[in-house]
Scaffold this active site. Structure first.
Site, PDB file in Angstrom:
ATOM      1  N   ARG A 104       0.410  -0.980  -8.403  1.00  0.00           N
ATOM      2  CA  ARG A 104       0.090  -2.190  -7.642  1.00  0.00           C
ATOM      3  C   ARG A 104      -1.162  -2.777  -8.266  1.00  0.00           C
ATOM      4  O   ARG A 104      -2.200  -2.102  -8.344  1.00  0.00           O
ATOM      5  CB  ARG A 104      -0.145  -1.856  -6.166  1.00  0.00           C
ATOM      6  CG  ARG A 104      -0.775  -2.993  -5.402  1.00  0.00           C
ATOM      7  CD  ARG A 104      -0.776  -2.806  -3.912  1.00  0.00           C
ATOM      8  NE  ARG A 104       0.550  -2.991  -3.365  1.00  0.00           N
ATOM      9  CZ  ARG A 104       0.811  -3.218  -2.072  1.00  0.00           C
ATOM     10  NH1 ARG A 104      -0.174  -3.287  -1.195  1.00  0.00           N
ATOM     11  NH2 ARG A 104       2.056  -3.370  -1.650  1.00  0.00           N
ATOM     12  N   HIS A 131       6.735  -9.180  -5.518  1.00  0.00           N
ATOM     13  CA  HIS A 131       6.769  -7.923  -4.745  1.00  0.00           C
ATOM     14  C   HIS A 131       8.231  -7.484  -4.622  1.00  0.00           C
ATOM     15  O   HIS A 131       8.825  -7.533  -3.539  1.00  0.00           O
ATOM     16  CB  HIS A 131       6.127  -8.154  -3.377  1.00  0.00           C
ATOM     17  CG  HIS A 131       5.775  -6.905  -2.631  1.00  0.00           C
ATOM     18  ND1 HIS A 131       5.927  -5.633  -3.177  1.00  0.00           N
ATOM     19  CD2 HIS A 131       5.284  -6.719  -1.369  1.00  0.00           C
ATOM     20  CE1 HIS A 131       5.537  -4.733  -2.280  1.00  0.00           C
ATOM     21  NE2 HIS A 131       5.153  -5.363  -1.181  1.00  0.00           N
ATOM     22  N   GLN A 134       9.665  -4.821  -1.943  1.00  0.00           N
ATOM     23  CA  GLN A 134       9.751  -5.316  -0.575  1.00  0.00           C
ATOM     24  C   GLN A 134      11.073  -6.038  -0.339  1.00  0.00           C
ATOM     25  O   GLN A 134      11.693  -5.913   0.725  1.00  0.00           O
ATOM     26  CB  GLN A 134       8.574  -6.265  -0.296  1.00  0.00           C
ATOM     27  CG  GLN A 134       8.560  -6.813   1.116  1.00  0.00           C
ATOM     28  CD  GLN A 134       8.265  -5.748   2.160  1.00  0.00           C
ATOM     29  OE1 GLN A 134       7.291  -5.033   2.032  1.00  0.00           O
ATOM     30  NE2 GLN A 134       9.100  -5.659   3.200  1.00  0.00           N
ATOM     31  N   ASP A 222       4.764 -14.857   5.575  1.00  0.00           N
ATOM     32  CA  ASP A 222       3.839 -13.832   5.065  1.00  0.00           C
ATOM     33  C   ASP A 222       2.419 -14.316   5.362  1.00  0.00           C
ATOM     34  O   ASP A 222       2.192 -15.469   5.754  1.00  0.00           O
ATOM     35  CB  ASP A 222       4.087 -13.657   3.553  1.00  0.00           C
ATOM     36  CG  ASP A 222       3.286 -12.502   2.942  1.00  0.00           C
ATOM     37  OD1 ASP A 222       2.760 -11.658   3.693  1.00  0.00           O
ATOM     38  OD2 ASP A 222       3.173 -12.468   1.699  1.00  0.00           O
ATOM     39  N   CYS A 260       6.901  -9.061   5.647  1.00  0.00           N
ATOM     40  CA  CYS A 260       6.672  -7.817   4.908  1.00  0.00           C
ATOM     41  C   CYS A 260       5.566  -6.959   5.505  1.00  0.00           C
ATOM     42  O   CYS A 260       5.514  -5.760   5.241  1.00  0.00           O
ATOM     43  CB  CYS A 260       6.366  -8.146   3.442  1.00  0.00           C
ATOM     44  SG  CYS A 260       4.821  -9.038   3.191  1.00  0.00           S
ATOM     45  N   ARG A 288      11.493   0.276   3.521  1.00  0.00           N
ATOM     46  CA  ARG A 288      10.757   0.524   2.274  1.00  0.00           C
ATOM     47  C   ARG A 288      11.043   1.943   1.793  1.00  0.00           C
ATOM     48  O   ARG A 288      11.225   2.196   0.610  1.00  0.00           O
ATOM     49  CB  ARG A 288       9.234   0.334   2.480  1.00  0.00           C
ATOM     50  CG  ARG A 288       8.795  -1.088   2.804  1.00  0.00           C
ATOM     51  CD  ARG A 288       9.061  -2.039   1.639  1.00  0.00           C
ATOM     52  NE  ARG A 288       8.366  -1.644   0.423  1.00  0.00           N
ATOM     53  CZ  ARG A 288       7.099  -1.909   0.136  1.00  0.00           C
ATOM     54  NH1 ARG A 288       6.368  -2.609   0.975  1.00  0.00           N
ATOM     55  NH2 ARG A 288       6.556  -1.509  -0.999  1.00  0.00           N
TER      56      ARG A 288
HETATM   57  N1  NVA Z   1       1.386 -11.590   0.014  1.00  0.00           N
HETATM   58  C1  NVA Z   1       0.765 -10.374   0.473  1.00  0.00           C
HETATM   59  C2  NVA Z   1       1.779  -9.293   0.593  1.00  0.00           C
HETATM   60  C3  NVA Z   1       1.235  -7.984   1.082  1.00  0.00           C
HETATM   61  C4  NVA Z   1       2.250  -6.901   1.145  1.00  0.00           C
HETATM   62  C5  NVA Z   1      -0.343  -9.975  -0.482  1.00  0.00           C
HETATM   63  O1  NVA Z   1      -0.138 -10.045  -1.688  1.00  0.00           O
HETATM   64  O2  NVA Z   1      -1.429  -9.616  -0.014  1.00  0.00           O
HETATM   65  N1   CP Z   2       4.438  -4.774   2.720  1.00  0.00           N
HETATM   66  C1   CP Z   2       3.593  -4.040   1.960  1.00  0.00           C
HETATM   67  O1   CP Z   2       3.716  -3.949   0.729  1.00  0.00           O
HETATM   68  O2   CP Z   2       2.632  -3.405   2.671  1.00  0.00           O
HETATM   69  P1   CP Z   2       1.362  -2.605   2.073  1.00  0.00           P
HETATM   70  O3   CP Z   2       0.443  -3.633   1.485  1.00  0.00           O
HETATM   71  O4   CP Z   2       0.787  -1.922   3.264  1.00  0.00           O
HETATM   72  O5   CP Z   2       1.850  -1.658   1.023  1.00  0.00           O
END
Ligand code: NVA
Ligand code: CP
Length: 301
Positions: A104, A131, A134, A222, A260, A288
């Site tokens: 990540r 992502h 997800q 989101d 998500c 997930r």
């Molecule tokens: N769009 C959000 C998704 C988190 C799972 C982010 O990137 O923070």
């Molecule tokens: N939806 C998701 O990826 O959650 P986290 O940021 O908690 O991993």
């Protein structure tokens, strides 16, 4: 990387038929029909987090362990990566120890570099751009509750962010119509829409959330502020895109709601929607685990 390395980097790079195999495998694992014989025994997954995580962190660890494997969790500050060692060198070294790398990170070029230099499969656990893991959970959640997603209509209301980008990829690969409403300033990258067009997708970008949700089987949103975003002025721009009961009422009668998570009640979604009967968010979060078990098995077997 070898020609046969099965990376899970982005949905646009994976054949639709392969993605369907993964979803079906995830559903079978969730039903307890497969994956019970520890197929990943002796395999190690390294997980690198340059951003925070609850779901991705825990669901990947449980997924790997349920399949008989082991995990090593690495926060970037604990790694030499955090003080300037290159992604390429990190990829080469980790490939000598582990069988798969989940990362990540911020820029998508970092995960691309990891995949270029790793000799083991690399999984995208979220970047600023996409992502994909997800989306596999989201498609599974929709299909469990409403049947095949092919030919259905999904509406996005909110920021044209990494999740919106992966929804665009998914709409082409899984064959559903996607209507995206964002403030003009937060529109998704036009290259994504061009890609969808060229690949036979049905993706429409608009700036009116009511128009987006008309005829929708599923409404998605989101966070207004993603990890790494600068907060200034986003709230004002995004307020008209909040998903509330009135907006849900403008979609199809049996519409479902996906998010998500993490969610911000009163910002991108009201509490009555996310905590109400149309919301699938807890099944979505659970998925997930199942979908990543299928992704890990696909990458490693
Ligand atoms: N769009 C959000 C998704 C988190 C799972 C982010 O990137 O923070
Ligand atoms: N939806 C998701 O990826 O959650 P986290 O940021 O908690 O991993």
């Amino acid at each position: 990387m070898t020609a046969r390395t099965r990376h899970f980097l982005d949905l646009d790079a994976i054949d639709a038929a392969e993605l369907r195999v993964i979803i079906d495998a995830a559903a079978a694992m969730k039903r307890g029909e497969s994956g019970l014989n520890k197929p990943l025994e002796g395999k190690f997954l390294a997980m690198i987090f340059e951003k925070q995580s609850t779901r991705t962190r825990v669901s990947f660890e449980v997924a790997m362990k349920q399949l008989g494997g082991e995990v090593v969790v690495l926060n970037s500050n604990d790694l030499q990566l955090g003080r300037g060692e290159s992604v390429a060198d990190t990829a080469r070294v980790l490939s000598r120890y582990v069988d798969c790398i989940m990362m990540r990170t911020y820029g998508s070029e970092r995960i691309a570099e990891m995949a270029d230099y790793a000799s083991v499969p690399v999984i995208n656990g979220l970047t600023d751009s996409t992502h994909p893991c997800q989306l596999m959970a989201d498609v599974l959640a929709f299909e469990e509750h409403r049947g095949p997603i092919k030919g259905r209509t999904v509406a996005w209301s909110g920021d044209g962010n990494n999740m919106a980008a992966s929804w665009i990829h998914a709409s082409v690969k899984f064959g559903f119509k996607l209507k995206i409403a964002t403030p003009p300033e937060l529109s998704p990258d036009p290259a994504l829409l061009t890609w969808a067009d060229k690949n036979g997708g049905s993706v429409e970008l608009m700036h009116d959330p009511r128009a987006a949700v008309a005829g929708a089987d599923c409404v998605v949103t989101d966070a207004w502020v993603s990890m790494g975003d600068n907060e200034a002025s986003r709230h004002n721009m995004l307020a008209p895109f909040r998903v509330d009961a009135t907006l849900m009422g403008a979609a199809k009668e049996n519409v479902v709601f996906l998010h998500c998570l993490p969610a911000h009640r009163g910002e991108e979604v009201t509490a009555d929607v996310i905590d109400g009967p149309q919301s699938l968010v807890w099944d979505e979060a659970e998925n997930r685990l199942h979908s990543q078990k299928a992704i890990l098995a696909w990458c490693l077997q």
